[in-house]
Enzyme design. Structure first.
Site, mmCIF file in Angstrom:
data_model
loop_
_atom_site.group_PDB
_atom_site.id
_atom_site.type_symbol
_atom_site.label_atom_id
_atom_site.label_comp_id
_atom_site.label_asym_id
_atom_site.label_seq_id
_atom_site.Cartn_x
_atom_site.Cartn_y
_atom_site.Cartn_z
ATOM 1 N N PRO A 278 -42.082 2.018 -41.495
ATOM 2 C CA PRO A 278 -41.148 1.999 -40.370
ATOM 3 C C PRO A 278 -41.156 3.300 -39.575
ATOM 4 C CG PRO A 278 -39.951 2.393 -42.406
ATOM 5 C CD PRO A 278 -41.388 2.133 -42.794
ATOM 6 N N GLY A 279 -41.064 3.179 -38.282
ATOM 7 C CA GLY A 279 -40.888 4.336 -37.414
ATOM 8 C C GLY A 279 -39.565 4.164 -36.679
ATOM 9 N N CYS A 348 -41.847 13.319 -9.341
ATOM 10 C CA CYS A 348 -42.356 12.796 -8.072
ATOM 11 C C CYS A 348 -43.154 11.539 -8.235
ATOM 12 C CB CYS A 348 -43.151 13.877 -7.369
ATOM 13 S SG CYS A 348 -42.046 15.129 -6.764
ATOM 14 N N TYR A 377 -40.323 7.552 -30.203
ATOM 15 C CA TYR A 377 -41.268 7.437 -29.091
ATOM 16 C C TYR A 377 -40.709 7.998 -27.785
ATOM 17 C CZ TYR A 377 -43.224 4.259 -32.550
ATOM 18 O OH TYR A 377 -43.708 3.731 -33.713
HETATM 19 N N1 LLP Z 1 -47.715 1.348 -38.677
HETATM 20 C C1 LLP Z 1 -48.683 1.243 -37.747
HETATM 21 C C2 LLP Z 1 -50.053 0.974 -38.159
HETATM 22 C C3 LLP Z 1 -48.355 1.373 -36.380
HETATM 23 O O1 LLP Z 1 -49.310 1.249 -35.471
HETATM 24 C C4 LLP Z 1 -47.014 1.636 -36.002
HETATM 25 C C5 LLP Z 1 -46.650 1.798 -34.599
HETATM 26 C C6 LLP Z 1 -46.048 1.755 -37.015
HETATM 27 C C7 LLP Z 1 -46.440 1.597 -38.341
HETATM 28 C C8 LLP Z 1 -44.598 2.015 -36.718
HETATM 29 O O2 LLP Z 1 -44.053 0.993 -35.976
HETATM 30 P P1 LLP Z 1 -42.466 0.947 -35.661
HETATM 31 O O3 LLP Z 1 -41.757 0.715 -36.972
HETATM 32 O O4 LLP Z 1 -42.091 2.237 -35.072
HETATM 33 O O5 LLP Z 1 -42.330 -0.181 -34.720
HETATM 34 N N2 LLP Z 1 -44.736 3.723 -28.146
HETATM 35 C C9 LLP Z 1 -44.243 2.379 -28.384
HETATM 36 C C10 LLP Z 1 -44.414 1.974 -29.822
HETATM 37 C C11 LLP Z 1 -45.832 2.063 -30.302
HETATM 38 C C12 LLP Z 1 -45.952 1.695 -31.751
HETATM 39 C C13 LLP Z 1 -47.296 1.963 -32.268
HETATM 40 N N3 LLP Z 1 -47.489 1.670 -33.652
HETATM 41 C C14 LLP Z 1 -42.802 2.311 -27.947
HETATM 42 O O6 LLP Z 1 -42.279 3.306 -27.452
HETATM 43 O O7 LLP Z 1 -42.180 1.266 -28.033
#
Ligand code: LLP
Length: 420
Positions: A278-279, A348, A377
């Site tokens: 999780p992120g 801008c 993010y």
């Molecule tokens: N594991 C892998 C292999 C991933 O590619 C990602 C996120 C995660 C875990 C974590 O995912 P999460 O739990 O955070 O959804 N910049 C974008 C999100 C890009 C996510 C990329 N991969 C945003 O701001 O929504």
């Protein structure tokens, strides 16, 4: 309870501190404001959900790589999920246990794989060439690398195409029809590769846990297939991707408990160790971007609130059309008119907006305005476009405001030219 809440007096609080008063103390424009306790609570929600399973919680540090946050999560028992050599170095610097770390990516560089091999972190195999590089890295490091195969289960995560990753035409992972090639390759490199599991990551901002269940079902079938060929694999990594309530409508969204419960029986039935990555769901709701209002203007049919924050500090609305909730930090004066505003920054370009068509009381110059759910993010995707310097970060810890990252300065910028 959640760390950011409006009290009856109409003021926004971060834990027990008035954001208005924090702004007066901090005097920076803008800044990221976190709650340390909210980070703890979010992590504990995953720990509680995982009780009774063997597991690794690997925090996807791409979401937010603040060192103090990393050290805090590491102290709680968290692992780390990495997508670059520098993320790996930072995780090691923050003291993460390498055996709780996973190195992901479709374009991992050989030198970074060598470091991963030396430290003994799990490596997810993404392609044929990636496997070759991992073998080379293992030889250079003189280590056998624990690997998981990143398989695309081709389950539609029903999210924005930019954050969908597990579909069949994705640049990530391997298609199931190629599975045998990878198993044969693992067999022919017993000194370099130790195949320990299978991984998938479907996408991000997922709000239906059935999607995880569908994927986990496919994945345990692959695991059965892999085991039938004599591999003793024990890890199922179902990636990250759980969404959060960006809209603040009070809608009931799946919790970590809901997520884990949909896969728990499958994991237990195969005696697997579950890795999750999780992120966003760990860190997004622990932070607001705190801004000051520079002014209010009207053009044609549009009203604009212009703030000091911008797409440089928070690019998700510009990049994905993402909604992030916006609020004023103090109550409006009596009889203030409510209107529809676009909340924009000073950068801008017309893509520089934080929110469109938001109903807000007409604010006064200098008033505080927050963009919620800025923990994931936002800072990690911040840029110095228009030569805006990255803002400082603070958290509320034991009832006080504590700086956890310095602001970048103009002098920092000039340093890149020193001695040229
Ligand atoms: N594991 C892998 C292999 C991933 O590619 C990602 C996120 C995660 C875990 C974590 O995912 P999460 O739990 O955070 O959804 N910049 C974008 C999100 C890009 C996510 C990329 N991969 C945003 O701001 O929504």
């Amino acid at each position: 309870h959640h760390c950011f809440s409006k009290s009856e007096d109409g003021f926004l609080y971060c834990e027990k501190l008035k954001v208005q008063e924090i702004m007066e103390a901090v005097e920076k424009r803008p800044f990221y404001l976190y709650s340390k306790d909210q980070i703890t609570r979010n992590f504990e929600a995953y720990m509680n959900a995982l009780e009774g399973l063997d597991y690794i919680i690997g925090y996807a540090i791409k979401a937010n790589n603040n060192l103090k946050i990393l050290e805090h999560l590491r102290g709680l028992g968290c692992g780390a999920v990495l997508v670059s050599g520098n993320e790996l170095k930072l995780a090691l610097h923050a003291g993460f246990d390498p055996t709780k770390c996973v190195f992901n990516g479709n374009g991992k560089l050989l030198e970074d794989l060598v470091l991963a091999a030396e430290k003994g972190v799990f490596v997810n195999v993404d392609s044929e060439f990636d496997l070759e590089n991992i073998v080379t890295a293992a030889r250079i490091a003189g280590k056998r690398v624990p690997v998981l195969l990143r398989i695309n289960p081709d389950v539609d995560p029903q999210v924005h195409p930019y954050v969908a990753t597990g579909n069949k035409n994705s640049k990530f992972g391997i298609r199931n029809e190629k599975l045998q090639w990878f198993l044969d390759a693992a067999k022919s490199h017993p000194n370099e590769l130790k195949l320990v599991g299978a991984h998938c990551h479907l996408g991000s901002t997922i709000t239906k846990v059935d999607i995880f269940r569908d994927a986990a079902l496919l994945m345990v079938n692959y695991i059965d297939e892999i085991r039938a060929q004599g591999f003793e694999i024990s890890y199922l990594n179902i990636g990250g991707g759980l969404g959060i309530d960006y809209h603040h409508t009070g809608a009931v969204l799946p919790t970590p408990m809901d997520l884990i419960n949909t896969v728990r029986e499958l994991v237990l039935s195969r005696g697997l160790n579950l890795i999750i990555e999780p992120g966003r769901s760990l860190i997004a709701n622990t932070c607001c971007l705190v801004n000051r209002i520079t002014g209010v203007k009207t053009n044609g049919t549009k009203n604009f609130i212009v703030i000091d924050g911008s797409m440089a500090e928070l690019i998700r609305p510009s990049l994905y059309g993402a909604y992030q909730h916006i609020e004023l930090v103090s109550p409006p004066a009596p009889d203030t008119e409510v209107s529809t505003f676009d909340v924009v920054g000073p950068v801008c370009e017309s893509a520089d907006f934080l929110g469109k068509d938001r109903e807000l009381p007409t604010p006064s110059k200098g008033a505080g305005l927050v963009v919620h759910d800025a923990g994931a993010y936002c800072m990690s995707m911040a840029s110095t476009y228009n030569l805006k310097m990255r803002p400082p970060e603070y958290w509320v810890e034991d009832g006080s405001i504590v700086k956890i990252r310095h602001e970048e300065t103009f002098e920092d910028h000039l340093r890149f030219y020193e001695g040229l």
